[in-house]
Design an enzyme around this catalytic site. Structure first.
Site, PDB file in Angstrom:
ATOM      1  N   SER A 131       0.871  -1.176   0.000  1.00  0.00           N
ATOM      2  CA  SER A 131       0.000   0.000   0.000  1.00  0.00           C
ATOM      3  C   SER A 131       0.905   1.222   0.000  1.00  0.00           C
ATOM      4  CB  SER A 131      -0.865  -0.004   1.266  1.00  0.00           C
ATOM      5  OG  SER A 131      -1.473   1.260   1.487  1.00  0.00           O
ATOM      6  N   TYR A 144      -2.097  -0.896  11.312  1.00  0.00           N
ATOM      7  CA  TYR A 144      -2.154  -1.151   9.863  1.00  0.00           C
ATOM      8  C   TYR A 144      -0.849  -0.754   9.184  1.00  0.00           C
ATOM      9  CZ  TYR A 144      -3.284  -0.612   4.946  1.00  0.00           C
ATOM     10  OH  TYR A 144      -3.255  -0.682   3.580  1.00  0.00           O
TER      11      TYR A 144
END
Length: 273
Positions: A131, A144
């Site tokens: 990501s 995360y």
């Protein structure tokens, strides 16, 4: 015919990737916990596997099935993952550990299971879906972002480690994509920290996520994954999707305090809209 294994394939980026790899001529095994949600893939000729990346037996059985049926694995796309948000002090350690089980250790275990077969055939490609969150950070997203930073570091080490055996390791860094990810992240965020000391940050970040959810379609990332899979000499990283390029550029050129100010300003603006 080349053989690909794609995790997290019941929706979003994984589903789109399975479709595009099938179109590109791969024998595709689409893996996910929710097999019933992959009926559409099966109807298109994609082979579906029930697999839970937090269950070792499930992963071992899945890889054995691929090898038994096709005799090889040429491409592993580690796409399974989710976003769990909340103020760090509010998120139980059990949830932080589960976030790592899904986003990091499941990925790592599949690499361990697939690499021996790739080494034996002296070729293969591992595509890890990280990501832009593997290079940037947000308040309320400590767990995360920790997982995605881990995926980035693991991938870099693996790239050097596996190079002598003809195995490439590639990182994909999606920006904002129209998937279930944002809804799950906001749901967790509000559940953990929607009231109390962090509620104003929760409100602003939720609004910010609402804006970026107008992102790119999953096919944008699927097309990049196919490009990375097919390239004779793939790049080490591919960033794509809404906002990915500008955000990563800002992170590269701005000092930490400058990026802090940029992100917090964007959150405040979203909270006023």
């Amino acid at each position: 015919m080349k053989v690909a294994l794609v995790t997290g394939a019941s929706s979003g980026i994984g589903e789109a990737t399975a479709v595009e790899l099938h179109k590109a001529g791969y024998t595709v095994y689409a893996a996910a916990r929710r097999v019933q949600r992959m009926e559409g893939l099966a109807a298109q000729g994609v082979k579906v596997l029930e697999m839970d990346v937090t269950d070792d037996e499930s992963m071992v059985a899945g890889v054995k099935k691929v090898i038994a049926e096709s005799g090889r694995i040429d491409l592993l796309v580690n796409n399974a993952g989710y976003g769990s948000y909340g103020a760090f002090e509010d998120v139980p350690l059990s949830e932080g550990k589960y976030q790592f089980e899904v986003n990091v250790f499941g990925l790592a275990r599949l690499v361990q299971l697939v690499v021996p077969h790739m080494r034996a055939q002296r070729s293969g490609r591992i595509v890890n879906v990280s990501s832009i969150g593997g290079k940037i950070y947000e308040p309320l997203g400590g767990w995360y972002h920790s997982t995605k930073f881990a995926v980035e570091g693991l991938s870099d080490s693996l790239r050097l480690e596996l190079k002598p055996f003809g195995i490439d390791v590639v990182v994909i860094q999606p920006g904002a994509i129209k998937t279930e990810w944002g809804g799950i992240a906001v749901e967790n965020l509000r559940k953990r920290s929607g009231e109390g000391a962090y509620k104003e940050q929760v409100r602003q970040l939720s609004a910010f996520f609402g804006q970026v959810e107008r992102g790119s379609e999953p096919k944008v990332i699927a097309d990049v994954i196919v490009k990375a899979a097919e390239a004779r000499r793939p790049r080490t990283r591919y960033a794509a999707g809404f906002g990915a390029g500008p955000i990563l550029f800002a992170r590269r050129v701005l000092p930490d305090r400058g990026f802090d100010a940029l992100f917090l300003g964007a959150m405040r603006h979203a909270g006023r809209v």
